[in-house]
Design an enzyme around this catalytic site. Structure first.
Site, mmCIF file in Angstrom:
data_model
loop_
_atom_site.group_PDB
_atom_site.id
_atom_site.type_symbol
_atom_site.label_atom_id
_atom_site.label_comp_id
_atom_site.label_asym_id
_atom_site.label_seq_id
_atom_site.Cartn_x
_atom_site.Cartn_y
_atom_site.Cartn_z
ATOM 1 N N CYS A 189 0.824 -1.211 0.000
ATOM 2 C CA CYS A 189 0.000 0.000 0.000
ATOM 3 C C CYS A 189 0.862 1.266 0.000
ATOM 4 C CB CYS A 189 -0.991 -0.057 1.153
ATOM 5 S SG CYS A 189 -2.407 0.987 0.842
ATOM 6 N N HIS A 220 -3.509 -5.223 1.573
ATOM 7 C CA HIS A 220 -2.888 -5.486 2.875
ATOM 8 C C HIS A 220 -2.975 -6.972 3.213
ATOM 9 C CE1 HIS A 220 -2.340 -1.342 4.529
ATOM 10 N NE2 HIS A 220 -3.254 -1.065 3.622
ATOM 11 N N GLU A 246 -1.412 -8.595 5.319
ATOM 12 C CA GLU A 246 -1.234 -8.823 6.767
ATOM 13 C C GLU A 246 -2.557 -8.720 7.516
ATOM 14 O OE1 GLU A 246 -0.686 -6.072 5.210
ATOM 15 O OE2 GLU A 246 -1.128 -4.350 6.497
HETATM 16 N N1 GLN Z 1 -3.566 6.433 0.724
HETATM 17 C C1 GLN Z 1 -2.342 6.236 1.451
HETATM 18 C C2 GLN Z 1 -1.228 7.077 0.857
HETATM 19 O O1 GLN Z 1 -1.372 7.629 -0.180
HETATM 20 C C3 GLN Z 1 -1.948 4.771 1.480
HETATM 21 C C4 GLN Z 1 -2.958 4.002 2.295
HETATM 22 C C5 GLN Z 1 -2.459 2.751 2.942
HETATM 23 O O2 GLN Z 1 -1.263 2.494 3.049
HETATM 24 N N2 GLN Z 1 -3.383 1.970 3.467
HETATM 25 O O3 GLN Z 1 -0.186 7.177 1.433
#
Ligand code: GLN
Length: 196
Positions: free
Chosen positions: A81, A174, A176
């Protein structure tokens, strides 16, 4: 596979569950916060969170150089992410935030919109076997373009959400936050490949 030491960069965001997942796979997990700890691990996970903050903390704690150097030497690195954003060479809307810029990807932040900022869906990820993987997406990015050396490992709708470039792995979701350990196990196998 022998017991490995895998680090999880714990600066902000969802790092505890990654530590739990590594331990559930039967390996040592180390909470990494400084340069010495970066040197001690055989693989490293860059968890989700807020990518601007994660990048600033990496910079402030002097971790950009050691993490990039170790990844350049072949240490497996997995960004989930916000970690995907921090690992991407290019953002569609460049912000100039400090980043590792290691993977040859173009990434769109918050790609699934702010209305439906979190969702779950079954993903087909052939490298993990036939059984679908439950993808948990939280204000997730997506990859919109990849360079030649990047293998696309999974897609959701129009976006690439799982990809690998040699010893570098990234997921927009994610893993995890599920009990399914297959993504972490896949990453752990990359340690043996890199030391083979
Ligand atoms: N939207 C977040 C960002 O741009 C990332 C979100 C996440 O890691 N769950 O940093």
């Amino acid at each position: 596979m022998s017991k490995r030491t895998v680090g999880v960069l714990g600066m902000q965001g969802a790092f505890q569950k990654h530590l739990d997942a590594i331990r559930a796979c039967g390996h040592e997990a180390l909470w990494v916060r400084d340069r010495d700890e970066v040197e001690q691990v055989e693989a490293l996970i860059l968890p989700g969170g807020e990518s601007t903050t994660v990048g600033k903390l990496l910079d402030r704690w002097g971790l950009i150089e050691p993490v990039c150097r170790r990844a350049g030497e072949g240490m497996p690195l997995f960004g989930t992410c916000a970690g995907m954003i921090v690992m991407a060479r290019t953002l569609e809307a460049e912000t100039g935030q400090p980043r590792l810029r290691l993977m040859d990807l173009v990434v769109r932040r918050n790609a699934y919109g702010r209305q439906v900022d979190s969702f779950e869906t079954d993903l087909s990820l052939p490298c993990l076997g036939e059984e679908p993987f439950r993808g948990v997406f939280i204000r997730a990015p997506m990859v919109t373009e990849v360079g030649e050396g990047v293998a696309v490992l999974g897609r959701h709708e129009d976006g690439i959400i799982f990809a690998r470039q040699g010893n570098l792995l990234t997921a927009a979701f994610h893993p995890e936050l599920t009990d399914d350990l297959r993504v972490h196990q896949y990453f752990l196998r990359m340690i043996d490949e890199s030391s083979a």
